[in-house]
Each structure stands twice: as structure tokens, then as C-alpha cells.
Design a protein around this motif. Structure first.
Motif, PDB file in Angstrom:
ATOM      1  N   PRO A  50       0.830  -1.210   0.000  1.00  0.00           N
ATOM      2  CA  PRO A  50       0.000   0.000   0.000  1.00  0.00           C
ATOM      3  C   PRO A  50       0.868   1.265   0.000  1.00  0.00           C
ATOM      4  O   PRO A  50       1.784   1.402   0.811  1.00  0.00           O
ATOM      5  N   ALA A  51       0.582   2.162  -0.916  1.00  0.00           N
ATOM      6  CA  ALA A  51       1.429   3.342  -1.117  1.00  0.00           C
ATOM      7  C   ALA A  51       1.288   4.317   0.047  1.00  0.00           C
ATOM      8  O   ALA A  51       0.191   4.552   0.551  1.00  0.00           O
ATOM      9  N   ARG A  52       2.418   4.896   0.445  1.00  0.00           N
ATOM     10  CA  ARG A  52       2.405   5.921   1.480  1.00  0.00           C
ATOM     11  C   ARG A  52       2.322   7.315   0.867  1.00  0.00           C
ATOM     12  O   ARG A  52       2.000   8.283   1.554  1.00  0.00           O
ATOM     13  N   ILE A  53       2.637   7.420  -0.417  1.00  0.00           N
ATOM     14  CA  ILE A  53       2.585   8.698  -1.120  1.00  0.00           C
ATOM     15  C   ILE A  53       2.444   8.420  -2.611  1.00  0.00           C
ATOM     16  O   ILE A  53       2.940   7.397  -3.108  1.00  0.00           O
ATOM     17  N   PHE A  54       1.752   9.301  -3.308  1.00  0.00           N
ATOM     18  CA  PHE A  54       1.626   9.215  -4.759  1.00  0.00           C
ATOM     19  C   PHE A  54       2.539  10.241  -5.410  1.00  0.00           C
ATOM     20  O   PHE A  54       2.811  11.299  -4.829  1.00  0.00           O
ATOM     21  N   MET A  55       2.980   9.927  -6.614  1.00  0.00           N
ATOM     22  CA  MET A  55       3.808  10.886  -7.328  1.00  0.00           C
ATOM     23  C   MET A  55       2.981  12.055  -7.857  1.00  0.00           C
ATOM     24  O   MET A  55       3.513  13.153  -8.035  1.00  0.00           O
ATOM     25  N   GLY A  56       1.696  11.838  -8.100  1.00  0.00           N
ATOM     26  CA  GLY A  56       0.853  12.909  -8.622  1.00  0.00           C
ATOM     27  C   GLY A  56       1.245  13.292 -10.038  1.00  0.00           C
ATOM     28  O   GLY A  56       2.132  12.696 -10.654  1.00  0.00           O
ATOM     29  N   ASP A  57       0.588  14.307 -10.549  1.00  0.00           N
ATOM     30  CA  ASP A  57       0.929  14.795 -11.889  1.00  0.00           C
ATOM     31  C   ASP A  57       2.310  15.432 -11.911  1.00  0.00           C
ATOM     32  O   ASP A  57       2.953  15.472 -12.963  1.00  0.00           O
ATOM     33  N   SER A  58       2.766  15.933 -10.779  1.00  0.00           N
ATOM     34  CA  SER A  58       4.114  16.509 -10.726  1.00  0.00           C
ATOM     35  C   SER A  58       5.170  15.457 -10.989  1.00  0.00           C
ATOM     36  O   SER A  58       6.263  15.779 -11.485  1.00  0.00           O
ATOM     37  N   GLY A  59       4.882  14.204 -10.690  1.00  0.00           N
ATOM     38  CA  GLY A  59       5.836  13.130 -10.947  1.00  0.00           C
ATOM     39  C   GLY A  59       5.582  12.422 -12.259  1.00  0.00           C
ATOM     40  O   GLY A  59       6.522  12.131 -13.012  1.00  0.00           O
ATOM     41  N   SER A  60       4.311  12.129 -12.561  1.00  0.00           N
ATOM     42  CA  SER A  60       4.011  11.376 -13.782  1.00  0.00           C
ATOM     43  C   SER A  60       4.346  12.183 -15.036  1.00  0.00           C
ATOM     44  O   SER A  60       4.925  11.646 -15.989  1.00  0.00           O
ATOM     45  N   MET A  61       4.003  13.475 -15.047  1.00  0.00           N
ATOM     46  CA  MET A  61       4.352  14.292 -16.215  1.00  0.00           C
ATOM     47  C   MET A  61       5.858  14.505 -16.315  1.00  0.00           C
ATOM     48  O   MET A  61       6.407  14.593 -17.421  1.00  0.00           O
ATOM     49  N   LEU A  62       6.535  14.546 -15.176  1.00  0.00           N
ATOM     50  CA  LEU A  62       7.990  14.734 -15.186  1.00  0.00           C
ATOM     51  C   LEU A  62       8.701  13.534 -15.793  1.00  0.00           C
ATOM     52  O   LEU A  62       9.551  13.690 -16.688  1.00  0.00           O
ATOM     53  N   ILE A  63       8.383  12.341 -15.328  1.00  0.00           N
ATOM     54  CA  ILE A  63       9.081  11.165 -15.861  1.00  0.00           C
ATOM     55  C   ILE A  63       8.664  10.901 -17.304  1.00  0.00           C
ATOM     56  O   ILE A  63       9.454  10.376 -18.091  1.00  0.00           O
ATOM     57  N   GLY A  64       7.440  11.255 -17.666  1.00  0.00           N
ATOM     58  CA  GLY A  64       7.039  11.124 -19.064  1.00  0.00           C
ATOM     59  C   GLY A  64       7.829  12.047 -19.966  1.00  0.00           C
ATOM     60  O   GLY A  64       8.235  11.653 -21.072  1.00  0.00           O
ATOM     61  N   LEU A  65       8.079  13.266 -19.512  1.00  0.00           N
ATOM     62  CA  LEU A  65       8.872  14.198 -20.319  1.00  0.00           C
ATOM     63  C   LEU A  65      10.313  13.725 -20.463  1.00  0.00           C
ATOM     64  O   LEU A  65      10.909  13.844 -21.541  1.00  0.00           O
ATOM     65  N   ILE A  66      10.897  13.206 -19.400  1.00  0.00           N
ATOM     66  CA  ILE A  66      12.284  12.732 -19.471  1.00  0.00           C
ATOM     67  C   ILE A  66      12.397  11.536 -20.413  1.00  0.00           C
ATOM     68  O   ILE A  66      13.353  11.424 -21.193  1.00  0.00           O
ATOM     69  N   LEU A  67      11.415  10.634 -20.355  1.00  0.00           N
ATOM     70  CA  LEU A  67      11.434   9.490 -21.260  1.00  0.00           C
ATOM     71  C   LEU A  67      11.315   9.944 -22.709  1.00  0.00           C
ATOM     72  O   LEU A  67      12.004   9.429 -23.603  1.00  0.00           O
ATOM     73  N   ALA A  68      10.459  10.929 -22.963  1.00  0.00           N
ATOM     74  CA  ALA A  68      10.330  11.451 -24.324  1.00  0.00           C
ATOM     75  C   ALA A  68      11.603  12.150 -24.762  1.00  0.00           C
ATOM     76  O   ALA A  68      12.018  12.037 -25.930  1.00  0.00           O
ATOM     77  N   ALA A  69      12.239  12.876 -23.843  1.00  0.00           N
ATOM     78  CA  ALA A  69      13.491  13.564 -24.184  1.00  0.00           C
ATOM     79  C   ALA A  69      14.580  12.572 -24.563  1.00  0.00           C
ATOM     80  O   ALA A  69      15.382  12.833 -25.473  1.00  0.00           O
ATOM     81  N   SER A  70      14.635  11.431 -23.891  1.00  0.00           N
ATOM     82  CA  SER A  70      15.627  10.412 -24.244  1.00  0.00           C
ATOM     83  C   SER A  70      15.393   9.891 -25.658  1.00  0.00           C
ATOM     84  O   SER A  70      16.336   9.749 -26.449  1.00  0.00           O
TER      85      SER A  70
END
Length: 433
Positions: free
Chosen positions: A219-239
Motif C-alpha cells: 500500500p502506497a504511502r505517497i503518490f507521485m501525482g501529476d508533478s511526478g508522472s508528467m515529469l518522468i514522461g517528459l524525461i522518457l520522451a526527451a531520451s
């Protein structure tokens, strides 16, 4: 490789250590939205996990800038600065959305602006290797539009799949690992320095996800939220953009010239270049299906629902953890299967292995449709849900046994008939028991 591993470990450590304080900060600021109809969790959980992931990104870039073998990436290329600029902007919008729930169109505009910021600083697609045609140079407008489209699609694909504990971070980590191996092979084996930024981005992305996953697993203690999901999505696209638009296919020297026949013959090598989104094929398929489903119902493509792939796995009967592991399995199969085929396309064993693992994945996917039972001798080592159910006969109360009349000798107990009062007394005794 040692410098990349050091960068990965530092990024993971910073992300892991900062996630705890960020969780307390999210609780103090009230970044714990109420449970919505489409949510799977049952208790309010803080968001803003993307704050720790962003500082992990900054730490990874800072460490890489001071390493001797990776310092040339910052001296010869402006792509790390372009990535950091776009990531900072999309991260800021994500933080505001986690707190105040911004409109979907505002977030879409922010994604396009973040992609435009990276394009302005040189992180863009310059050409595309098209099988059967050759290397096609793109105009400035074509490269910009293609780059923005790729960034927006990848960000939303990762955002859509972020619906279960640890799902988005784990799938992006798997994709980043496959992409890192491919980029490192181009950089180290072929000596192409233009592939170094993509290799660095993938290593940092793996560190961000690995550092955040211990706090985000079910069970998660914290969510990444849009601040995390959009961030890692942008980095993956940049690669993907970096290695697709900046690496000249002719520099690979695996075929003679760049003719149509040679390009067609080198199709397996171009698969990760032409189709970089194969590493996130599952999130992208979920994105396309969500848009079609919502549009067919007359809803907005940005309207939230419970029709995503992970929701369907739960409806089939999978547990939360098993649904996440199944998504991990399919992501790894597609990502590393594509990677293996691009390296050894002539090997039939790779195709057979992919087919076999696909069959295994289908069995795991349909497992709740049947309830296998283990044999008696193996029930001690299997989970309780695979054991045979035993019918436990509860002993009757002593009062009932005392009120029963003895059965006369020589009369079969199954057909013995006594006084009718005996049956009424028994029913009363049963009612009292």
C-alpha cells in the motif's frame, strides 16, 4: 558504465531520502485530495511525490557534470540544460495541479510549452530513418511539430497509466532500463558521442523511479501525482528524441551507404529509433483506447473513468499487487523483446522466446477465470486460495444429544421412527441452539 551507475545510485538515494519529508510536507499543506469514484485506494493519500523526483533529477545532473567521463555531455551538448528547463516547467505545473486541480486544457498547454522550451534549446528531431526510404531530413517546423507531439503523447501515456500503486514508476523504470541498454550500446560500441545525452537521461530516470518505488508500492504511502508522472514522461520522451533526432544513422556503419535497400536491410536496428514508443507500448495503447472509448460515449477525451487497463485487471479478479506485476511483465516483454530483436534479428530463438513468454503472460492474465486446486500433498506450500476447501462438520450441542431418544436395537438408524414428539422436541432444541 561505472559513472552511469554512480549517477543512477545518487539519483535514487536523493529521491528516496527526500520522499519522506515531502510526504510530511504534502500532509501539512493539505495535498491529500478526497477519494474519487475512479480511485482504487480507500484512504486519502498525499501526493506531491514529484517534488522528490525532481530534486533527484537535479542531483543526478549535478553529479554527472562533475564526473570526468560524463562532463563532456554538458560541454558538447546543450541537451541537459534543455531537459532541465522543460522539466522544471512541467514539474511546476504538476505541483500546482496536485494542490489545486488545474483544468486539463491548462495542463495540455503547459506540456506543449515545455516541449517548445526544449526545442528552442536544441532538443529536437532533425531527421528520421525511414525503412525503405532512407534518412529523411526534417524542416524546422516539421521537427518542432513532431517533437511536441512525441512529448505530449508520452507524458499523457504515462499519466494515464498512473492508476495503481507503483504502476507508473515501475513501468517507466523498465522502459528506461531497456532504452539505457540500447543507447549505451550505440554510444560505447559504435563510439557515437551524440548518444551520450540519451544514455545519461535514461540512467537518471531509472534512479528517480527506483528511489521512489519503495514509498509507492502497495500500500502506497505517497503518490507521485501529476508533478511526478508528467515529469518522468517528459524525461522518457526527451531520451527518445535525443537518440532519434541527433544520432545520424549513417554513423552506425552497419550498412553501406544509405540506399533504400540498405535501410530496409537494417530495419531491426531502426526499430528503437523509428518507434521509440515501443518501450511504453502498454501505456500508449491505454491512452489510445481511453480516447476512443470516451469519444465514442460522447465524453471529453480528458474525462476520467475506470476503463483503463489496470482497472480491467482488477475487474477480472486480480489482486492489486498481481495486476501491477502483470503490467510489469508485459512492459518488460515488449521493451526487452524489441531490444533483443534489434540486436540479433536473425536469431529464431528470440522470436520463440517472445512467443513463449507471451503465452505465459496470457495464462497469467486469465488466471482468475479458473480456480486451479493443488493436489493434497502440495497444499502445505501453496497459497490458501489454491487449496481444496474442506467441509467442517460442527459438533451438535450437548443439549440436543441429551434430548434424543435412544434408537431401538435392530432398527436402522436412518429409517428409525419414534414418537412424533421426538421430532418436535428436536426442532425446538435446534431453534434454541
Amino acid at each position: 558504465m561505472r559513472d552511469y551507475l554512480l549517477t543512477l545510485c545518487v539519483t535514487a538515494a536523493v529521491t528516496y531520502l527526500l520522499t519522506g519529508p515531502v510526504r510530511k510536507f504534502a500532509i501539512a499543506t493539505g495535498a491529500m485530495p478526497e477519494i474519487r469514484a475512479r480511485d482504487v485506494h480507500r484512504e486519502p493519500t498525499p501526493r506531491l511525490g514529484g517534488i522528490a523526483m525532481f530534486f533527484g533529477l537535479c542531483a543526478g545532473l549535478l553529479v554527472a557534470d562533475h564526473l570526468q567521463n560524463l562532463n563532456s555531455v554538458f560541454e558538447l551538448s546543450n541537451e541537459p540544460r534543455a531537459l532541465l528547463s522543460g522539466a522544471a516547467l512541467i514539474w511546476l505545473i504538476g505541483v500546482l495541479d496536485d494542490k489545486f486541480e488545474l483544468d486539463a486544457l491548462i495542463k495540455l498547454g503547459a506540456q506543449m510549452i515545455s516541449a517548445g522550451v526544449m526545442v528552442m534549446q536544441g532538443l529536437t528531431i532533425l531527421w528520421l530513418p525511414i525503412p525503405g526510404v532512407g534518412t529523411v531530413a526534417l524542416t524546422q517546423w516539421q521537427g518542432t511539430l513532431l517533437t511536441v507531439a512525441l512529448v505530449v503523447l508520452t507524458i499523457n501515456a504515462v499519466n494515464f497509466v498512473d492508476g495503481l500503486d507503483g504502476l507508473a514508476a515501475g513501468m517507466v523504470c523498465i522502459a528506461a532500463a531497456a532504452f539505457f541498454l540500447y543507447a549505451y550500446r550505440i554510444w560505447f560500441s559504435y563510439g557515437i558521442e551524440a548518444a551520450a545525452p540519451a544514455t545519461l537521461f535514461a540512467a537518471i530516470l531509472m534512479g528517480m523511479c527506483l528511489g521512489f518505488l519503495p514509498h509507492n508500492m502497495h500500500p502506497a504511502r505517497i503518490f507521485m501525482g501529476d508533478s511526478g508522472s508528467m515529469l518522468i514522461g517528459l524525461i522518457l520522451a526527451a531520451s527518445a528524441i535525443s537518440i532519434t533526432g541527433q544520432v545520424d544513422p549513417d554513423a552506425l556503419r552497419i550498412f553501406e551507404g544509405s540506399t533504400k535497400a540498405a535501410t530496409h536491410a537494417a530495419l531491426p536496428v531502426f526499430i528503437p529509433l523509428v518507434l521509440p514508443l515501443t518501450i511504453i507500448a502498454i501505456p500508449m495503447a491505454d491512452l489510445v483506447l481511453a480516447i476512443v472509448r470516451r469519444t465514442w460515449k460522447g465524453q471529453s477525451p480528458f474525462a476520467a473513468d475506470r476503463g483503463h487497463l489496470h482497472h480491467r485487471l482488477l475487474e477480472i479478479g486480480h489482486s492489486h499487487s498481481r495486476a501491477v506485476l502483470i503490467m510489469y511483465f508485459w512492459s518488460a516483454l515488449i521493451a526487452f523483446g524489441t531490444l533483443a530483436y534489434s540486436v540479433h534479428s536473425t536469431s529464431m530463438w528470440i522470436v520463440l522466446a517472445v512467443v513463449f513468454l507471451s503465452a505465459v503472460g496470457l495464462v497469467l492474465l486469465l488466471l482468475p477465470r479458473f480456480t486451479p486446486r493443488a493436489p493434497r500433498w502440495a497444499e502445505a506450500v501453496v497459497p490458501p486460495r489454491y487449496r481444496r476447501r474442506r467441509v467442517v462438520v460442527e459438533p451438535e450441542p450437548a443439549a440436543v444429544l441429551e434430548e434424543r431418544e435412544p434408537v431401538p436395537a435392530g432398527v436402522n438408524g436412518a429409517t428409525a421412527i419414534g414418537h412424533r414428539s421426538r421430532f418436535s422436541d428436536r426442532s425446538k432444541a435446534g431453534a434454541r441452539g
